[in-house]
Design a protein around this motif. Structure first.
Motif, PDB file in Angstrom:
ATOM      1  N   PHE A  33      15.878  55.895  56.916  1.00 31.64           N
ATOM      2  CA  PHE A  33      15.111  54.337  56.996  1.00 31.64           C
ATOM      3  C   PHE A  33      15.187  53.980  58.602  1.00 31.64           C
ATOM      4  O   PHE A  33      13.990  53.354  58.647  1.00 31.64           O
ATOM      5  CB  PHE A  33      16.069  53.235  56.358  1.00 31.64           C
ATOM      6  CG  PHE A  33      16.266  53.630  54.780  1.00 31.64           C
ATOM      7  CD1 PHE A  33      15.132  54.262  54.120  1.00 31.64           C
ATOM      8  CD2 PHE A  33      17.319  53.149  54.043  1.00 31.64           C
ATOM      9  CE1 PHE A  33      15.060  54.356  52.831  1.00 31.64           C
ATOM     10  CE2 PHE A  33      17.359  53.489  52.596  1.00 31.64           C
ATOM     11  CZ  PHE A  33      16.377  53.954  51.965  1.00 31.64           C
ATOM     12  N   ARG A  34      16.122  53.911  59.238  1.00 32.92           N
ATOM     13  CA  ARG A  34      16.187  53.635  60.857  1.00 32.92           C
ATOM     14  C   ARG A  34      15.035  54.827  61.288  1.00 32.92           C
ATOM     15  O   ARG A  34      14.107  54.034  62.164  1.00 32.92           O
ATOM     16  CB  ARG A  34      17.568  54.129  61.341  1.00 32.92           C
ATOM     17  CG  ARG A  34      18.635  53.087  60.968  1.00 32.92           C
ATOM     18  CD  ARG A  34      19.826  53.260  61.888  1.00 32.92           C
ATOM     19  NE  ARG A  34      20.611  54.577  61.621  1.00 32.92           N
ATOM     20  CZ  ARG A  34      21.567  54.659  60.773  1.00 32.92           C
ATOM     21  NH1 ARG A  34      21.728  53.782  60.044  1.00 32.92           N
ATOM     22  NH2 ARG A  34      21.967  55.994  60.634  1.00 32.92           N
ATOM     23  N   ARG A  35      15.109  56.086  61.164  1.00 36.61           N
ATOM     24  CA  ARG A  35      13.809  56.787  61.679  1.00 36.61           C
ATOM     25  C   ARG A  35      12.508  56.352  61.372  1.00 36.61           C
ATOM     26  O   ARG A  35      11.468  56.594  62.112  1.00 36.61           O
ATOM     27  CB  ARG A  35      14.307  58.392  61.481  1.00 36.61           C
ATOM     28  CG  ARG A  35      15.482  58.906  62.142  1.00 36.61           C
ATOM     29  CD  ARG A  35      15.703  60.384  62.084  1.00 36.61           C
ATOM     30  NE  ARG A  35      15.365  60.977  60.516  1.00 36.61           N
ATOM     31  CZ  ARG A  35      16.029  61.219  59.832  1.00 36.61           C
ATOM     32  NH1 ARG A  35      17.273  60.755  59.911  1.00 36.61           N
ATOM     33  NH2 ARG A  35      15.781  61.855  58.763  1.00 36.61           N
ATOM     34  N   TYR A  36      12.223  55.975  60.027  1.00 38.36           N
ATOM     35  CA  TYR A  36      11.074  55.803  59.607  1.00 38.36           C
ATOM     36  C   TYR A  36      10.527  54.616  60.351  1.00 38.36           C
ATOM     37  O   TYR A  36       9.368  54.409  60.535  1.00 38.36           O
ATOM     38  CB  TYR A  36      11.157  55.402  57.831  1.00 38.36           C
ATOM     39  CG  TYR A  36      10.011  54.951  57.243  1.00 38.36           C
ATOM     40  CD1 TYR A  36       8.822  55.615  56.956  1.00 38.36           C
ATOM     41  CD2 TYR A  36       9.659  53.712  57.341  1.00 38.36           C
ATOM     42  CE1 TYR A  36       7.638  55.335  56.332  1.00 38.36           C
ATOM     43  CE2 TYR A  36       8.577  53.021  56.885  1.00 38.36           C
ATOM     44  CZ  TYR A  36       7.371  53.859  56.359  1.00 38.36           C
ATOM     45  OH  TYR A  36       6.245  53.573  55.624  1.00 38.36           O
ATOM     46  N   ILE A  37      11.410  53.510  60.307  1.00 40.76           N
ATOM     47  CA  ILE A  37      11.120  52.111  61.026  1.00 40.76           C
ATOM     48  C   ILE A  37      10.701  52.555  62.420  1.00 40.76           C
ATOM     49  O   ILE A  37       9.567  52.033  62.961  1.00 40.76           O
ATOM     50  CB  ILE A  37      12.226  51.216  60.986  1.00 40.76           C
ATOM     51  CG1 ILE A  37      12.360  50.476  59.470  1.00 40.76           C
ATOM     52  CG2 ILE A  37      11.718  49.838  61.938  1.00 40.76           C
ATOM     53  CD1 ILE A  37      13.763  49.897  59.304  1.00 40.76           C
ATOM     54  N   ILE A  38      11.358  53.085  63.114  1.00 41.81           N
ATOM     55  CA  ILE A  38      11.328  53.692  64.533  1.00 41.81           C
ATOM     56  C   ILE A  38      10.020  54.350  64.718  1.00 41.81           C
ATOM     57  O   ILE A  38       9.045  54.004  65.626  1.00 41.81           O
ATOM     58  CB  ILE A  38      12.433  54.439  65.283  1.00 41.81           C
ATOM     59  CG1 ILE A  38      13.770  53.651  65.290  1.00 41.81           C
ATOM     60  CG2 ILE A  38      12.036  54.990  66.539  1.00 41.81           C
ATOM     61  CD1 ILE A  38      14.866  54.192  65.664  1.00 41.81           C
ATOM     62  N   LYS A  39       9.792  55.554  63.798  1.00 39.96           N
ATOM     63  CA  LYS A  39       8.371  56.306  63.833  1.00 39.96           C
ATOM     64  C   LYS A  39       7.415  55.673  63.417  1.00 39.96           C
ATOM     65  O   LYS A  39       6.139  55.913  64.018  1.00 39.96           O
ATOM     66  CB  LYS A  39       8.584  57.401  63.122  1.00 39.96           C
ATOM     67  CG  LYS A  39       7.638  58.236  62.832  1.00 39.96           C
ATOM     68  CD  LYS A  39       7.982  59.873  62.206  1.00 39.96           C
ATOM     69  CE  LYS A  39       6.691  60.704  61.982  1.00 39.96           C
ATOM     70  NZ  LYS A  39       7.004  62.055  61.191  1.00 39.96           N
ATOM     71  N   GLU A  40       7.338  54.623  62.377  1.00 37.99           N
ATOM     72  CA  GLU A  40       6.125  54.103  61.863  1.00 37.99           C
ATOM     73  C   GLU A  40       5.527  52.886  62.482  1.00 37.99           C
ATOM     74  O   GLU A  40       4.581  52.216  62.073  1.00 37.99           O
ATOM     75  CB  GLU A  40       6.070  53.951  60.221  1.00 37.99           C
ATOM     76  CG  GLU A  40       6.345  55.549  59.538  1.00 37.99           C
ATOM     77  CD  GLU A  40       5.172  56.328  59.688  1.00 37.99           C
ATOM     78  OE1 GLU A  40       4.035  55.541  59.850  1.00 37.99           O
ATOM     79  OE2 GLU A  40       5.143  57.557  59.612  1.00 37.99           O
ATOM     80  N   ALA A  41       6.490  52.423  63.126  1.00 33.59           N
ATOM     81  CA  ALA A  41       6.444  50.754  63.559  1.00 33.59           C
ATOM     82  C   ALA A  41       4.909  50.607  64.233  1.00 33.59           C
ATOM     83  O   ALA A  41       4.354  49.703  64.220  1.00 33.59           O
ATOM     84  CB  ALA A  41       7.507  50.335  64.757  1.00 33.59           C
ATOM     85  N   ARG A  42       4.749  51.463  65.399  1.00 38.11           N
ATOM     86  CA  ARG A  42       3.494  51.444  66.069  1.00 38.11           C
ATOM     87  C   ARG A  42       2.117  51.688  65.379  1.00 38.11           C
ATOM     88  O   ARG A  42       1.328  50.905  65.182  1.00 38.11           O
ATOM     89  CB  ARG A  42       3.471  52.451  67.128  1.00 38.11           C
ATOM     90  CG  ARG A  42       2.086  52.238  68.152  1.00 38.11           C
ATOM     91  CD  ARG A  42       2.306  53.307  69.083  1.00 38.11           C
ATOM     92  NE  ARG A  42       3.368  52.830  70.318  1.00 38.11           N
ATOM     93  CZ  ARG A  42       3.453  53.474  71.523  1.00 38.11           C
ATOM     94  NH1 ARG A  42       2.913  54.462  71.716  1.00 38.11           N
ATOM     95  NH2 ARG A  42       4.586  53.016  72.087  1.00 38.11           N
ATOM     96  N   ALA A  92      24.318  58.185  53.535  1.00 36.54           N
ATOM     97  CA  ALA A  92      24.267  58.172  54.899  1.00 36.54           C
ATOM     98  C   ALA A  92      23.093  58.627  55.418  1.00 36.54           C
ATOM     99  O   ALA A  92      22.356  58.102  56.284  1.00 36.54           O
ATOM    100  CB  ALA A  92      25.544  58.807  55.483  1.00 36.54           C
ATOM    101  N   GLY A  93      22.582  59.640  54.617  1.00 35.39           N
ATOM    102  CA  GLY A  93      21.345  60.369  55.064  1.00 35.39           C
ATOM    103  C   GLY A  93      20.198  59.343  55.037  1.00 35.39           C
ATOM    104  O   GLY A  93      19.211  59.480  55.716  1.00 35.39           O
ATOM    105  N   LEU A  94      20.299  58.705  53.876  1.00 34.33           N
ATOM    106  CA  LEU A  94      18.958  57.821  53.421  1.00 34.33           C
ATOM    107  C   LEU A  94      19.201  56.637  54.581  1.00 34.33           C
ATOM    108  O   LEU A  94      18.015  56.293  54.764  1.00 34.33           O
ATOM    109  CB  LEU A  94      19.218  56.996  52.185  1.00 34.33           C
ATOM    110  CG  LEU A  94      18.735  57.992  50.789  1.00 34.33           C
ATOM    111  CD1 LEU A  94      19.401  57.548  49.453  1.00 34.33           C
ATOM    112  CD2 LEU A  94      17.327  58.087  50.718  1.00 34.33           C
ATOM    113  N   MET A  95      20.227  56.102  54.846  1.00 33.09           N
ATOM    114  CA  MET A  95      20.308  54.950  55.913  1.00 33.09           C
ATOM    115  C   MET A  95      19.748  55.725  57.161  1.00 33.09           C
ATOM    116  O   MET A  95      18.926  54.799  57.940  1.00 33.09           O
ATOM    117  CB  MET A  95      21.649  54.441  56.106  1.00 33.09           C
ATOM    118  CG  MET A  95      22.178  53.792  54.877  1.00 33.09           C
ATOM    119  SD  MET A  95      21.103  52.346  54.105  1.00 33.09           S
ATOM    120  CE  MET A  95      21.363  52.292  52.455  1.00 33.09           C
ATOM    121  N   SER A  96      20.036  56.844  57.648  1.00 33.67           N
ATOM    122  CA  SER A  96      19.489  57.334  58.807  1.00 33.67           C
ATOM    123  C   SER A  96      17.748  57.761  58.596  1.00 33.67           C
ATOM    124  O   SER A  96      17.128  57.412  59.564  1.00 33.67           O
ATOM    125  CB  SER A  96      20.211  58.565  59.145  1.00 33.67           C
ATOM    126  OG  SER A  96      19.813  59.377  60.275  1.00 33.67           O
TER     127      SER A  96
END
Length: 243
Positions: free
Chosen positions: A84-93, A78-82
């Motif tokens: 991954f979501r945070r990484y995409i949001i943070k790094e997208a720009r 569950a922590g890893l899935m969270s």
């Protein structure tokens, strides 16, 4: 000043694939929870991506979560899935501005809808970038990939779009998740383990391998450069013999 006595990174690998191992052990050595190590490992990805253009690396594929990783504790998964979501949001720009094209490979069926939506959005947002092609293997397994590819191939044969006699070793790769990517030239595994763990089984048939002791959160762009130079000094014959 670069060391001109060594092979130039320009003759190094065009496609590097990395099994990012050792996050949990890195955290435990610091008396921190395993997820602390995964967070540190996610930050390390940025440094490696940023180093790729100067080293002549056009394609970078990283193993983020395997089909076997579901066997870990529910808390860690569950922590890893969270993460991954945070990484995409943070790094997208940052990834979009840096000219990085992002792709995800693996079976998305088991992933939650919020995560897959973010994955789809990032792929679309970066689809015209071409400086570095970053592929993230998420819920990926080499055997699972080949099995899924074989099912698609068999379906085309059954429906008459492909003749059985036309199936050869050039056909199957067209059905793999990586069909738009070149095969990796160099596969790196960190943390001292010397196994490939079901990663890019078909694609890495003629890849060079580097198994290093460094834990992934300690892996640096300088170490990547050293491994690229090592690669440049290798004689890759692909089964042939010197002329």
């Amino acid at each position: 000043m670069p060391d001109t006595t060594q092979p130039s990174p320009a003759i190094g690998p065009r496609h590097v694939a990395i099994i990012m191992d050792g996050n949990g052990r890195w955290a435990q050595a610091r008396n921190r929870p395993r997820l602390f190590g995964h967070q540190a490992g996610a930050r390390r990805v940025r440094e490696v991506v940023e180093a790729c253009p100067e080293l002549g690396i056009k394609y970078l594929t990283v193993f983020a979560f395997s089909t076997e990783n579901w066997k870990r504790t529910q808390v860690e998964v569950a922590g890893l899935m969270s993460l991954f979501r945070r990484y995409i949001i943070k790094e997208a720009r940052n990834l979009t501005k840096a000219g990085v094209r992002v792709r995800f490979i693996g079976d998305r069926v088991r992933l939650d809808s919020k995560l897959t939506e973010l994955m789809d959005t990032l792929e679309v947002a970066t689809q015209h970038n071409d400086l570095v092609h970053l592929t993230i293997a998420l819920n990926y397994g080499g055997r699972d990939e080949v099995a899924r590819a074989t099912k698609r191939l068999a379906r085309d044969v059954a429906e008459g779009r492909l003749r059985p006699e036309d199936v050869d070793e050039e056909t199957l790769p067209k059905y793999l998740d990586t069909h738009v990517l070149p095969d990796p030239d160099l596969v790196i595994r960190t943390s001292g383990e010397a196994r490939i763990s079901n990663f890019l089984l078909w694609q890495s048939a003629y890849s060079e391998y580097e198994f290093i002791d460094t834990l992934w959160p300690d892996f640096t762009s300088a170490e990547l450069e050293r491994l690229c130079r090592n690669f440049g000094s290798r004689d890759r014959r692909f089964g042939a013999v010197p002329a």
